[in-house]
Enzyme design. Structure first.
Site, PDB file in Angstrom:
ATOM      1  N   LYS A 120       0.826  -1.214   0.000  1.00 28.47           N
ATOM      2  CA  LYS A 120       0.000   0.000   0.000  1.00 28.47           C
ATOM      3  C   LYS A 120       0.865   1.271   0.000  1.00 28.47           C
ATOM      4  O   LYS A 120       2.068   1.212   0.204  1.00 28.47           O
ATOM      5  CB  LYS A 120      -0.973  -0.038   1.185  1.00 28.47           C
ATOM      6  CG  LYS A 120      -1.945  -1.239   1.124  1.00 28.47           C
ATOM      7  CD  LYS A 120      -2.981  -1.108   0.040  1.00 28.47           C
ATOM      8  CE  LYS A 120      -3.645  -2.387  -0.434  1.00 28.47           C
ATOM      9  NZ  LYS A 120      -4.383  -3.175   0.516  1.00 28.47           N
TER      10      LYS A 120
HETATM   11  C1  LIG Z   1      -5.436  -4.317   0.809  1.00 31.50           C
HETATM   12  C2  LIG Z   1      -6.911  -4.175   0.776  1.00 31.50           C
HETATM   13  C3  LIG Z   1      -7.717  -4.485   1.878  1.00 31.50           C
HETATM   14  C4  LIG Z   1      -7.205  -5.215   3.079  1.00 31.50           C
HETATM   15  O1  LIG Z   1      -6.171  -4.619   3.748  1.00 31.50           O
HETATM   16  P1  LIG Z   1      -5.253  -5.517   4.713  1.00 31.50           P
HETATM   17  O2  LIG Z   1      -4.438  -4.492   5.425  1.00 31.50           O
HETATM   18  O3  LIG Z   1      -4.434  -6.399   3.826  1.00 31.50           O
HETATM   19  O4  LIG Z   1      -6.140  -6.270   5.608  1.00 31.50           O
HETATM   20  C5  LIG Z   1      -9.063  -4.201   1.825  1.00 31.50           C
HETATM   21  N1  LIG Z   1      -9.622  -3.668   0.734  1.00 31.50           N
HETATM   22  C6  LIG Z   1      -8.905  -3.383  -0.360  1.00 31.50           C
HETATM   23  C7  LIG Z   1      -9.596  -2.777  -1.543  1.00 31.50           C
HETATM   24  C8  LIG Z   1      -7.539  -3.655  -0.384  1.00 31.50           C
HETATM   25  O5  LIG Z   1      -6.826  -3.417  -1.490  1.00 31.50           O
END
Ligand SMILES: *Cc1c(COP(=O)(O)O)cnc(C)c1O
Length: 398
Positions: A187
């Site tokens: 992210k």
């Molecule tokens: C990465 C992601 C999540 C989940 O995040 P985590 O930190 O991996 O639990 C939820 N929604 C979307 C659209 C994502 O890309």
């Protein structure tokens, strides 16, 4: 081809600097490694950055959504309207609470949830809407909030891609009832694993209880002179608090975020310049009222102009040592949701049709100018080799 000597360009490697590493080591040498002063500081800095009233750091973006929904009292037989064009955990958290995710289709330009279809999907058991700011481009929050107001619904935003992003000058994280961010390794800001929930102070207090066993330590201030041992368990809470080790990463990542975003925007500009006149490719759309977080740069292949499908396109880029990904395989095609709710692929035609054409190319601050040139060259080369010669307009392209 001489691509064999070239190094790989990974799809989305983390960018962790010496400051983060030093901070983690300092934390490990201290007497406090789990939730402590660094988490508190990270929450403070994050809420200030977003301009939200309060923030809660947790162990993932998924858990941020889960404790947000739990704190809002979502439960058995409630319905939550969301989109199929998302990561599975958006819908999983609804399932975990015994509620039902109700998918609606997306709009064709941004692939974000379609507010008109949200309105049509409202039923007596509907309690909440979960918009997903796909690829970092904010959803149409004005109509969504208006529908929520009219039908007395909660709005929990999945902003895993949307840090930092804004809609009509308002930061994502300040609009809905609460907003969940992810700090997963890929992210825009990473703590390896981690997440943050923003919202008003009361809601964040309740979510905090849900994130740590439902243990209320406020009680010790009332009942215990030295305050060291007394607590009350007021809910069957989860266990998804963030650690100070993760917050050590987050504190520095947050400071660097604007510089990271600047680099993302440079890469995005280079992609638009390079791909703008290639009719085999459809480029991401940015609506004028938003500032995108540019988490992903998603090309859509005009398959009728190409002799190959998306899977082969990905193979061809892989052969040129370039990592790609697909965001996402729509949830209504996944066995669990398909079979439980009896969805057909064509139930959400815009999600389904676009799924077959999307490919995410690398977009991250570690990309050098040379990397970007190689990616552009590779994409152009694949398009040129597999261009459908008899398609209208194809002869216009060099
Ligand atoms: C990465 C992601 C999540 C989940 O995040 P985590 O930190 O991996 O639990 C939820 N929604 C979307 C659209 C994502 O890309």
């Amino acid at each position: 081809m001489t691509t064999d000597q070239k190094t790989d360009i990974p799809f989305s490697p983390p960018l962790v600097g010496e400051e983060e590493i030093d901070e983690v080591i300092k934390t490990l040498r201290s007497d406090w490694i789990t939730t402590g002063p660094k988490v508190t500081q990270f929450e403070e800095n994050f809420k200030t950055f977003i301009g939200a009233p309060a923030a809660l750091a947790v162990s993932s973006g998924t858990d941020a959504m889960l404790v947000g929904l739990a704190a809002l009292g979502l439960g058995r037989d409630d319905e939550v309207i969301t989109t199929s064009m998302t990561f599975c955990s958006t819908a999983h958290v609804i399932e975990h609470l015994g509620a039902r995710p109700v998918f609606v289709d997306v709009v064709p330009d941004t692939l974000n949830i379609n507010p008109e279809l949200v309105e049509k999907a409202v039923r007596p058991r509907t309690r909440a809407i979960m918009p997903v700011h796909l690829y970092g481009h904010p959803c149409e929050m004005d109509p969504i909030m208006e529908i929520a107001r009219q039908h007395n619904l909660l709005v929990i935003e999945d902003a895993a891609h949307a840090l930092p992003a804004s809609y009509k000058g308002r930061m994502i994280g300040t609009i809905g009832t609460c907003t969940a961010f992810s700090f997963y390794a890929t992210k825009n800001l990473t703590t390896a694993e981690g997440g943050m929930l923003t919202g008003d102070a009361d809601l964040i207090d309740r979510a905090r209880l849900w994130s740590l066993h439902g243990m209320n330590r406020d009680a010790y201030k009332r009942y215990s002179a030295d305050g060291s041992w007394f607590y009350e368990v007021v809910l069957p809470g989860y266990k998804c608090n963030m650690t100070d080790i993760q917050a050590s990463l987050g504190l520095h990542q947050l400071r660097k975020l604007e510089a990271y975003q600047r680099r993302r925007r440079e890469v995005v500009r280079a992609y638009y310049d390079a791909f703008g006149d290639i009719p085999e490719l459809e480029l991401p759309v940015t609506r004028p009222e938003v500032e995108s977080a540019w988490h992903l740069y998603v090309l859509r292949l005009n398959l009728n102009r190409l002799t190959i499908d998306r899977a082969r396109f990905i193979e061809e880029l892989k052969a040129r040592r370039i990592g790609t990904s697909v965001h996402f395989i729509p949830l209504h095609l996944q066995p669990y949701y398909r079979d439980k709710y009896g969805y057909q692929p064509e139930d959400f035609p815009i999600s389904y049709d676009n799924y077959k054409r999307i490919v995410s190319v690398p977009l991250h601050p570690r990309l050098s100018d040379e990397d970007v040139s190689r990616i552009i060259k590779a994409v152009k080369e694949v398009v040129a080799i597999f261009r459908r010669r008899n398609s209208p307009g194809a002869d216009l392209q060099g």
